[in-house]
Design a protein around this motif. Structure first.
Motif, mmCIF file in Angstrom:
data_model
loop_
_atom_site.group_PDB
_atom_site.id
_atom_site.type_symbol
_atom_site.label_atom_id
_atom_site.label_comp_id
_atom_site.label_asym_id
_atom_site.label_seq_id
_atom_site.Cartn_x
_atom_site.Cartn_y
_atom_site.Cartn_z
ATOM 1 N N CYS A 159 0.767 -1.200 -0.245
ATOM 2 C CA CYS A 159 0.098 -0.329 0.413
ATOM 3 C C CYS A 159 0.959 1.292 -0.257
ATOM 4 N N HIS A 193 0.076 4.049 1.227
ATOM 5 C CA HIS A 193 0.385 4.450 2.682
ATOM 6 C C HIS A 193 1.769 4.411 3.422
ATOM 7 N N LEU A 194 1.727 2.965 3.665
ATOM 8 C CA LEU A 194 2.109 2.723 4.811
ATOM 9 C C LEU A 194 2.767 1.070 4.331
ATOM 10 N N SER A 195 2.806 1.117 3.052
ATOM 11 C CA SER A 195 2.949 -0.962 2.846
ATOM 12 C C SER A 195 2.176 -1.780 3.404
ATOM 13 N N GLY A 196 1.014 -2.402 3.331
ATOM 14 C CA GLY A 196 0.502 -2.510 3.674
ATOM 15 C C GLY A 196 -0.192 -3.741 3.070
ATOM 16 N N CYS A 214 -7.049 -1.666 2.053
ATOM 17 C CA CYS A 214 -5.676 -1.538 2.709
ATOM 18 C C CYS A 214 -6.794 -2.129 4.022
ATOM 19 N N TRP A 224 -4.945 -2.430 6.706
ATOM 20 C CA TRP A 224 -3.854 -2.070 7.750
ATOM 21 C C TRP A 224 -4.906 -0.639 8.405
ATOM 22 N N HIS A 225 -5.065 0.611 7.414
ATOM 23 C CA HIS A 225 -5.656 1.944 7.592
ATOM 24 C C HIS A 225 -6.825 1.366 7.250
ATOM 25 N N GLY A 226 -7.430 1.083 6.245
ATOM 26 C CA GLY A 226 -8.142 1.540 5.085
ATOM 27 C C GLY A 226 -8.925 2.390 4.274
ATOM 28 N N SER A 227 -7.231 2.885 3.694
ATOM 29 C CA SER A 227 -7.068 3.198 2.671
ATOM 30 C C SER A 227 -7.991 2.314 1.420
ATOM 31 N N PRO A 270 -6.555 6.518 4.645
ATOM 32 C CA PRO A 270 -4.839 7.633 4.681
ATOM 33 C C PRO A 270 -4.809 7.902 3.422
HETATM 34 S S1 FES Z 1 -0.960 0.215 5.144
HETATM 35 FE FE1 FES Z 1 -2.887 0.807 4.087
HETATM 36 S S2 FES Z 1 -3.792 2.436 4.095
HETATM 37 FE FE2 FES Z 1 -2.258 2.401 5.933
#
Ligand code: FES
Length: 283
Positions: A221, A223-226, A240, A242-245, A258
């Motif tokens: 991802c 955002h942070l590699s999820g 995603c 991890w944080h729902g992107s 995010p």
């Molecule tokens: S790693 Fe995918 S939304 Fe944060």
């Protein structure tokens, strides 16, 4: 010899986890949707927070220049107020980004916010002193505010450039994937309606097949590699875990934050029963 900087130590300071959890719970109670996406900077293609923070910093730096060069006190006061007003949306945008970071970034981030709040207090005190006619004291408090907000900026820079908060974590894909078609394995082994992970060179990719149609995106991802291959697919988008992107499968565009950067997309084809993918050039 390596030097351990203060922000590195803050990253490991677990004593901050209590306040982090408490503030994160409050921020997570903010309604999701367009306003939150706008605060993340979805419409901008990268985080909004640093853009807004620049406005506050610019006003405060200008106020100090006036103070140091004998400029008008009324103008300096107006600039201080402008900086304080601009800092409110900057703080809100920063808070919604911060609440979806990892523990190390959030520990540094909460100190960043506390330092900036202290700076805000100093600027408030500066205005009060000036209103009471203590011009010299007001100038000193303004300079103290600028110094403290500089420390806050340093911590923000550590989060962005050292810890990758707000960076596009899918940016390196185009450098790692060689041009041309890459085999992803037998087409018959790609499950229907269930995302799976495959590899292109050393780059993991998300593969999703529905009937004869297959979508392939980079898996980590932006955002942070999820891992998107562990996410859920609905209405032509993947969420995603991890944080729902949420990203659109057809072009990788972020639909909800995010994340603010798009996911790299691959063209696909089936040759002699083997699924192949080729990185689509960015628009
Ligand atoms: S790693 Fe995918 S939304 Fe944060």
């Amino acid at each position: 010899m390596t030097t351990t900087l203060a922000p590195d130590r803050l990253e490991e300071l677990t004593a901050l986890d209590g306040p982090v959890s408490a503030v994160q719970a409050v921020v997570h109670r903010l309604p999701t949707g367009r306003v939150k996406d706008a605060l993340h900077g979805l419409w901008l293609g990268h985080p909004l927070h640093p853009v807004l923070a620049e406005g506050a910093m610019g006003a405060w730096i200008s106020a100090s220049i006036l103070d140091l060069t004998g400029g008008e006190d009324a103008s300096a006061r107006r600039l201080i107020v402008a900086g304080m007003v601009a800092s409110a949306p900057a703080a809100l945008a920063g808070a919604v980004d911060w609440a979806d970071q990892g523990p190390e970034q959030m520990r540094v981030g909460i100190v960043h916010a506390a330092v900036n709040t202290l700076a805000l207090g100093l600027y408030g005190a500066s205005l009060v002193a000036r209103a009471r006619g203590h011009r010299l004291k007001g100038r000193a408090l303004g300079l103290a505010g600028l110094t403290v907000v500089g420390v806050g900026g340093y911590l923000g820079g550590h989060m962005a450039y050292r810890q990758g908060a707000g960076a596009n974590h899918a940016e390196d894909v185009k450098n790692l994937v060689k041009p041309g078609w890459h085999a992803l394995g037998p087409w018959s082994e790609v499950p229907d309606g269930k995302p799976v992970r495959r590899m292109v060179d050393d780059v993991p990719v998300f593969v999703y097949r529905t009937g004869q149609e297959t979508r392939v995106l980079a898996d980590k991802c932006s955002h942070l590699s999820g891992p998107l291959s562990e996410g859920t697919v609905e209405d032509g988008c993947v969420t995603c875990p991890w944080h729902g992107s949420v990203f659109r499968l057809t072009d990788g565009a972020p639909v909800h934050g995010p994340a603010t950067a798009p996911m790299p997309v691959f063209e696909t084809r089936v040759q002699a029963g083997v699924l192949e993918a080729s990185l689509r050039p960015a628009d």
